[in-house]
Scaffold this active site. Structure first.
Site, PDB file in Angstrom:
ATOM      1  N   CYS A  98       0.845  -1.184   0.000  1.00 25.36           N
ATOM      2  CA  CYS A  98       0.000   0.000   0.000  1.00 25.36           C
ATOM      3  C   CYS A  98       0.885   1.240   0.000  1.00 25.36           C
ATOM      4  O   CYS A  98       1.871   1.299   0.732  1.00 25.36           O
ATOM      5  CB  CYS A  98      -0.892  -0.010   1.241  1.00 25.36           C
ATOM      6  SG  CYS A  98      -2.003   1.387   1.375  1.00 25.36           S
ATOM      7  N   HIS A 140      -9.099  -3.685  -2.392  1.00 24.12           N
ATOM      8  CA  HIS A 140      -8.101  -2.980  -1.578  1.00 24.12           C
ATOM      9  C   HIS A 140      -8.454  -1.494  -1.487  1.00 24.12           C
ATOM     10  O   HIS A 140      -8.453  -0.912  -0.392  1.00 24.12           O
ATOM     11  CB  HIS A 140      -6.705  -3.173  -2.191  1.00 24.12           C
ATOM     12  CG  HIS A 140      -5.625  -2.459  -1.461  1.00 24.12           C
ATOM     13  ND1 HIS A 140      -4.724  -3.127  -0.653  1.00 24.12           N
ATOM     14  CD2 HIS A 140      -5.285  -1.149  -1.394  1.00 24.12           C
ATOM     15  CE1 HIS A 140      -3.885  -2.240  -0.125  1.00 24.12           C
ATOM     16  NE2 HIS A 140      -4.200  -1.032  -0.574  1.00 24.12           N
ATOM     17  N   GLU A 141      -8.741  -0.876  -2.626  1.00 24.41           N
ATOM     18  CA  GLU A 141      -9.073   0.559  -2.622  1.00 24.41           C
ATOM     19  C   GLU A 141     -10.421   0.810  -1.945  1.00 24.41           C
ATOM     20  O   GLU A 141     -10.589   1.809  -1.237  1.00 24.41           O
ATOM     21  CB  GLU A 141      -9.056   1.125  -4.045  1.00 24.41           C
ATOM     22  CG  GLU A 141      -7.716   1.016  -4.742  1.00 24.41           C
ATOM     23  CD  GLU A 141      -6.536   1.541  -3.929  1.00 24.41           C
ATOM     24  OE1 GLU A 141      -6.690   2.547  -3.196  1.00 24.41           O
ATOM     25  OE2 GLU A 141      -5.450   0.938  -4.019  1.00 24.41           O
ATOM     26  N   HIS A 144     -10.114   1.210   1.667  1.00 26.48           N
ATOM     27  CA  HIS A 144      -9.671   2.549   2.082  1.00 26.48           C
ATOM     28  C   HIS A 144     -10.848   3.480   2.343  1.00 26.48           C
ATOM     29  O   HIS A 144     -10.846   4.239   3.307  1.00 26.48           O
ATOM     30  CB  HIS A 144      -8.759   3.186   1.024  1.00 26.48           C
ATOM     31  CG  HIS A 144      -7.337   2.782   1.137  1.00 26.48           C
ATOM     32  ND1 HIS A 144      -6.535   3.111   2.203  1.00 26.48           N
ATOM     33  CD2 HIS A 144      -6.553   2.073   0.289  1.00 26.48           C
ATOM     34  CE1 HIS A 144      -5.330   2.628   2.026  1.00 26.48           C
ATOM     35  NE2 HIS A 144      -5.311   1.979   0.863  1.00 26.48           N
TER      36      HIS A 144
END
Length: 184
Positions: A98, A140-141, A144
């Site tokens: 990341c 993954h994003e 966030h």
């Protein structure tokens, strides 16, 4: 314009991000700057909280994985107000890193297929299903904008093993060639 990347330990990375409207100030510039920042830092995805904006926006470019998955050639997308509606397929583990946690990678198990509803940069609504690397990058994003960082997706023993490295990163003990902002 290349933006500074917010580093592990900064509170903005733990926020559940807010949806935005089409009239969000300078949205086109922010999207352009996020892509430029992501490319400068050699990333394949970047979420708005990583540049200090607690909003439901992220960008991805999965084309570096086109050699393994040819359909990812030219895969460059903007996700606004995204909601993952389904996670299916076989779970598989892969080392993830990341830009907000420089120099650290760890195995993360994710589903192979997701369905996601989102708006693009032209404010058109989409519901799409993605598989493989695209699904992994998007998950993954997406994490966030939900205030979740990849170490939380690691096995408990692995998380404990990462704690000292994460503490060092939060204090600025790492090497990176991009601008960054530490937590307060």
């Amino acid at each position: 314009m290349i933006l500074p990347i917010y580093i592990y330990g900064h509170p903005v990375l733990r926020k559940m991000c807010d949806p935005i409207t089409q009239d969000y100030p300078e949205l086109d510039s922010l999207i352009k700057n996020m892509f430029e920042t992501m490319y400068h830092a050699n990333g394949v995805g970047l979420a708005a909280p990583q540049v200090g904006k607690p909003i439901r926006l992220f960008v991805v470019d999965a084309s570096p994985f086109a050699e393994e998955e040819p359909e990812l050639g030219g895969f460059k997308k903007v996700f606004i107000n995204a909601q993952i509606t389904d996670r299916t397929g076989e779970e598989w583990s892969m080392d993830e890193g990341c830009l907000s946690i420089p120099g650290l990678t760890a195995p993360v198990v994710r589903e192979d297929e997701i369905t996601i509803t989102y708006r693009d940069e032209n404010w058109e609504e989409h519901t799409d299903t993605f598989k493989g690397y695209a699904a992994r990058i998007i998950q993954h994003e997406y994490d966030h904008i939900e205030g979740v960082l990849f170490p939380e997706r690691c096995a408990p023993l692995r998380r404990r093993m990462l704690n000292n490295k994460l503490k060092k990163i939060s204090k600025g003990v790492f090497e990176k060639n991009y601008k960054y902002v530490l937590g307060k």
